[in-house]
Write a protein that holds these residues in place. Structure first.
Motif, PDB file in Angstrom:
ATOM      1  N   ILE A 140      25.311  26.455 -25.545  1.00  0.00           N
ATOM      2  CA  ILE A 140      25.473  27.650 -24.701  1.00  0.00           C
ATOM      3  C   ILE A 140      26.601  27.446 -23.692  1.00  0.00           C
ATOM      4  CG2 ILE A 140      24.352  29.079 -22.951  1.00  0.00           C
ATOM      5  CD1 ILE A 140      21.689  28.467 -24.389  1.00  0.00           C
ATOM      6  N   LEU A 141      26.623  26.295 -23.053  1.00  0.00           N
ATOM      7  CA  LEU A 141      27.638  26.031 -22.031  1.00  0.00           C
ATOM      8  C   LEU A 141      29.030  25.912 -22.634  1.00  0.00           C
ATOM      9  CD1 LEU A 141      25.707  23.467 -19.777  1.00  0.00           C
ATOM     10  CD2 LEU A 141      26.010  25.928 -19.428  1.00  0.00           C
ATOM     11  N   ALA A 142      29.111  25.331 -23.831  1.00  0.00           N
ATOM     12  CA  ALA A 142      30.419  25.211 -24.498  1.00  0.00           C
ATOM     13  C   ALA A 142      30.948  26.598 -24.862  1.00  0.00           C
ATOM     14  CB  ALA A 142      30.300  24.341 -25.743  1.00  0.00           C
ATOM     15  N   LYS A 143      30.070  27.474 -25.346  1.00  0.00           N
ATOM     16  CA  LYS A 143      30.472  28.843 -25.674  1.00  0.00           C
ATOM     17  C   LYS A 143      30.904  29.599 -24.427  1.00  0.00           C
ATOM     18  CE  LYS A 143      29.786  28.863 -30.127  1.00  0.00           C
ATOM     19  NZ  LYS A 143      30.929  29.044 -31.073  1.00  0.00           N
ATOM     20  N   SER A 144      30.354  29.201 -23.287  1.00  0.00           N
ATOM     21  CA  SER A 144      30.708  29.849 -22.019  1.00  0.00           C
ATOM     22  C   SER A 144      31.969  29.264 -21.407  1.00  0.00           C
ATOM     23  CB  SER A 144      29.538  29.711 -21.029  1.00  0.00           C
ATOM     24  OG  SER A 144      28.348  30.260 -21.559  1.00  0.00           O
ATOM     25  N   ARG A 145      32.585  28.315 -22.121  1.00  0.00           N
ATOM     26  CA  ARG A 145      33.843  27.676 -21.700  1.00  0.00           C
ATOM     27  C   ARG A 145      33.708  26.926 -20.370  1.00  0.00           C
ATOM     28  NH1 ARG A 145      37.901  29.278 -24.976  1.00  0.00           N
ATOM     29  NH2 ARG A 145      37.613  31.194 -26.201  1.00  0.00           N
ATOM     30  N   ILE A 146      32.549  26.375 -20.129  1.00  0.00           N
ATOM     31  CA  ILE A 146      32.347  25.540 -18.947  1.00  0.00           C
ATOM     32  C   ILE A 146      32.838  24.134 -19.268  1.00  0.00           C
ATOM     33  CG2 ILE A 146      30.639  24.591 -17.344  1.00  0.00           C
ATOM     34  CD1 ILE A 146      28.936  27.049 -17.857  1.00  0.00           C
ATOM     35  N   SER A 147      33.571  23.533 -18.370  1.00  0.00           N
ATOM     36  CA  SER A 147      34.172  22.229 -18.628  1.00  0.00           C
ATOM     37  C   SER A 147      33.113  21.128 -18.648  1.00  0.00           C
ATOM     38  CB  SER A 147      35.216  21.903 -17.561  1.00  0.00           C
ATOM     39  OG  SER A 147      34.594  21.665 -16.304  1.00  0.00           O
ATOM     40  N   LEU A 148      33.454  20.032 -19.310  1.00  0.00           N
ATOM     41  CA  LEU A 148      32.534  18.894 -19.377  1.00  0.00           C
ATOM     42  C   LEU A 148      32.223  18.374 -17.981  1.00  0.00           C
ATOM     43  CD1 LEU A 148      30.941  16.626 -20.722  1.00  0.00           C
ATOM     44  CD2 LEU A 148      33.110  15.407 -21.092  1.00  0.00           C
ATOM     45  N   PHE A 149      33.226  18.303 -17.138  1.00  0.00           N
ATOM     46  CA  PHE A 149      32.998  17.797 -15.782  1.00  0.00           C
ATOM     47  C   PHE A 149      31.974  18.652 -15.042  1.00  0.00           C
ATOM     48  CE2 PHE A 149      33.931  17.703 -11.222  1.00  0.00           C
ATOM     49  CZ  PHE A 149      33.828  16.342 -10.974  1.00  0.00           C
ATOM     50  N   ASN A 150      32.095  19.960 -15.142  1.00  0.00           N
ATOM     51  CA  ASN A 150      31.151  20.850 -14.461  1.00  0.00           C
ATOM     52  C   ASN A 150      29.754  20.751 -15.063  1.00  0.00           C
ATOM     53  OD1 ASN A 150      33.015  21.819 -12.603  1.00  0.00           O
ATOM     54  ND2 ASN A 150      33.670  23.507 -13.920  1.00  0.00           N
ATOM     55  N   ILE A 151      29.683  20.539 -16.385  1.00  0.00           N
ATOM     56  CA  ILE A 151      28.376  20.341 -17.026  1.00  0.00           C
ATOM     57  C   ILE A 151      27.740  19.056 -16.521  1.00  0.00           C
ATOM     58  CG2 ILE A 151      27.231  19.852 -19.229  1.00  0.00           C
ATOM     59  CD1 ILE A 151      29.309  21.690 -20.559  1.00  0.00           C
ATOM     60  N   TRP A 152      28.552  18.025 -16.397  1.00  0.00           N
ATOM     61  CA  TRP A 152      28.058  16.737 -15.887  1.00  0.00           C
ATOM     62  C   TRP A 152      27.515  16.890 -14.471  1.00  0.00           C
ATOM     63  CZ3 TRP A 152      31.062  12.981 -12.661  1.00  0.00           C
ATOM     64  CH2 TRP A 152      30.371  11.777 -12.496  1.00  0.00           C
ATOM     65  N   ILE A 153      28.264  17.567 -13.610  1.00  0.00           N
ATOM     66  CA  ILE A 153      27.811  17.792 -12.231  1.00  0.00           C
ATOM     67  C   ILE A 153      26.514  18.590 -12.226  1.00  0.00           C
ATOM     68  CG2 ILE A 153      28.349  18.928 -10.036  1.00  0.00           C
ATOM     69  CD1 ILE A 153      29.872  16.322 -10.528  1.00  0.00           C
ATOM     70  N   LEU A 154      26.440  19.615 -13.066  1.00  0.00           N
ATOM     71  CA  LEU A 154      25.211  20.415 -13.174  1.00  0.00           C
ATOM     72  C   LEU A 154      24.039  19.537 -13.585  1.00  0.00           C
ATOM     73  CD1 LEU A 154      23.618  23.080 -13.311  1.00  0.00           C
ATOM     74  CD2 LEU A 154      24.475  23.346 -15.670  1.00  0.00           C
ATOM     75  N   GLY A 155      24.265  18.655 -14.562  1.00  0.00           N
ATOM     76  CA  GLY A 155      23.206  17.755 -15.016  1.00  0.00           C
ATOM     77  C   GLY A 155      22.731  16.833 -13.920  1.00  0.00           C
ATOM     78  N   LEU A 156      23.662  16.285 -13.132  1.00  0.00           N
ATOM     79  CA  LEU A 156      23.285  15.403 -12.030  1.00  0.00           C
ATOM     80  C   LEU A 156      22.505  16.157 -10.957  1.00  0.00           C
ATOM     81  CD1 LEU A 156      26.507  13.222 -11.541  1.00  0.00           C
ATOM     82  CD2 LEU A 156      24.488  12.740 -12.930  1.00  0.00           C
ATOM     83  N   VAL A 157      22.919  17.387 -10.683  1.00  0.00           N
ATOM     84  CA  VAL A 157      22.202  18.211  -9.696  1.00  0.00           C
ATOM     85  C   VAL A 157      20.774  18.474 -10.158  1.00  0.00           C
ATOM     86  CG1 VAL A 157      22.081  20.509  -8.645  1.00  0.00           C
ATOM     87  CG2 VAL A 157      24.273  19.295  -8.747  1.00  0.00           C
TER      88      VAL A 157
END
Length: 320
Positions: A140-157
């Motif tokens: 879902i996040l890849a289709k939304s064009r969210i960067s890996l770095f932002n996904i990583w930060i989201l995961g840590l949060v």
């Protein structure tokens, strides 16, 4: 990217970490507490597996859309439901033993099946469910064009949110525990650990120094029960492994398969040994229980692996 020649040492570490997972569950064998360092390393095992998966699936990739997230997610869900079926006898025994009625037990089973992955005597299967959920979140996040770095930060949060929610006695904490029961799931842990592994593919230099710092930071966090301790530990161990090249040998392929078999089947032996301890047939000792469970799991895994290579090749579908 300057990758190491091979990751054979990771296969060795996977096998050792599968034994560490048995150590996690060995608390039911006796009252002994592991020393701080041993306890820390043991508790990093599942984080190591998830982080390693993130690295292996994303190495040599340039963007998120190069990974077939949907296909990968279904693969883990398929394995998860297969192993839930294999553990169904122990699950049913555990549910029957809790003294609740049939309706309540069905509700508990379905909830654990779909949300936590932690039904009785099959707690380790949460790893499969978590990675499966993570892959679909990544889709879902890849289709939304969210960067890996932002996904990583989201995961840590999300890991941080889960940490505080599990300790919060107010409405938020009660609501979180009602929904998730623990922080060990694909949303509030799997995504952060998996994305961390993916981020490691971008580290090319000073790996040993970074790994050492992460290991020591994680140890301090673990000692004082702070968030990210297991993630730091699992990440540091994998990163250290990625700096070591071992000469090619078939043994590493064997260890890779054996680590999966040990991980998946060991709870049957944990259950048997626990039953023997309850009946007084074995001493109530955590270390001895861990040793016996490990020996039985490894020997059984060797037999299953040999059969999967020759007479019953379809067995390989249970771990791939």
């Amino acid at each position: 990217m300057n990758s190491p020649q091979n990751l054979n040492i990771v296969d060795v570490m996977k096998f050792m970490m599968s034994i560490s997972v048995i150590g996690i569950h060995s608390y039911i064998f006796g009252p002994e507490q592991f020393p701080l360092l041993l306890n820390y390393v043991v508790m990093t095992a599942v984080s190591f597996f998830i982080t390693t998966s993130g690295y292996l699936y994303y190495r040599n990739k340039e963007n998120l859309n190069q990974v077939s997230w949907g296909k990968l997610g279904w693969k883990y869900f398929k394995l998860y439901f297969i192993w839930v079926a294999i553990y169904l006898p122990l699950i049913l025994y555990g549910l029957k033993s809790n003294g609740c009625g049939a309706t309540e037990n069905i509700g508990v089973f379905v909830y654990n099946l779909l949300v936590t992955g932690g039904n009785p005597y099959s707690y380790h299967l949460w790893y499969l469910l978590a990675v499966g959920v993570t892959c679909f979140i990544m889709y879902i996040l890849a289709k939304s064009r969210i960067s890996l770095f932002n996904i990583w930060i989201l995961g840590l949060v999300l890991i941080l949110v889960a940490y505080f929610a599990m300790r919060n006695q107010g409405v938020f904490g009660n609501m979180f525990r009602t929904i998730f029961e623990t922080g060990n799931n694909g949303l509030t842990y799997g995504l952060g650990a998996f994305a961390t592994g993916m981020m490691l593919t971008r580290i090319n230099t000073h790996k040993f120094v970074i790994a050492t710092c992460l290991f020591l930071i994680g140890l301090a966090l673990f000692k004082y029960d702070q968030p990210f301790s297991a993630l730091c530990g699992g990440t540091s161990i994998f990163l250290l492994c990625s700096t070591i090249n071992l000469k090619e040998h078939a043994i590493y392929c064997h260890l890779r398969a054996l680590s999966s078999w040990v991980y998946f089947i060991h709870m049957y032996f944990v259950f048997i040994i626990m039953s023997c301890i309850i009946r007084g047939w074995l001493p109530n000792n955590r270390y001895e229980g861990w040793l016996i469970a490990t020996a039985c799991s490894v020997m059984a895994s060797v037999v299953i692996y040999i059969l999967s290579q020759d007479k019953i090749k379809s067995l390989t579908h249970l771990i791939r």
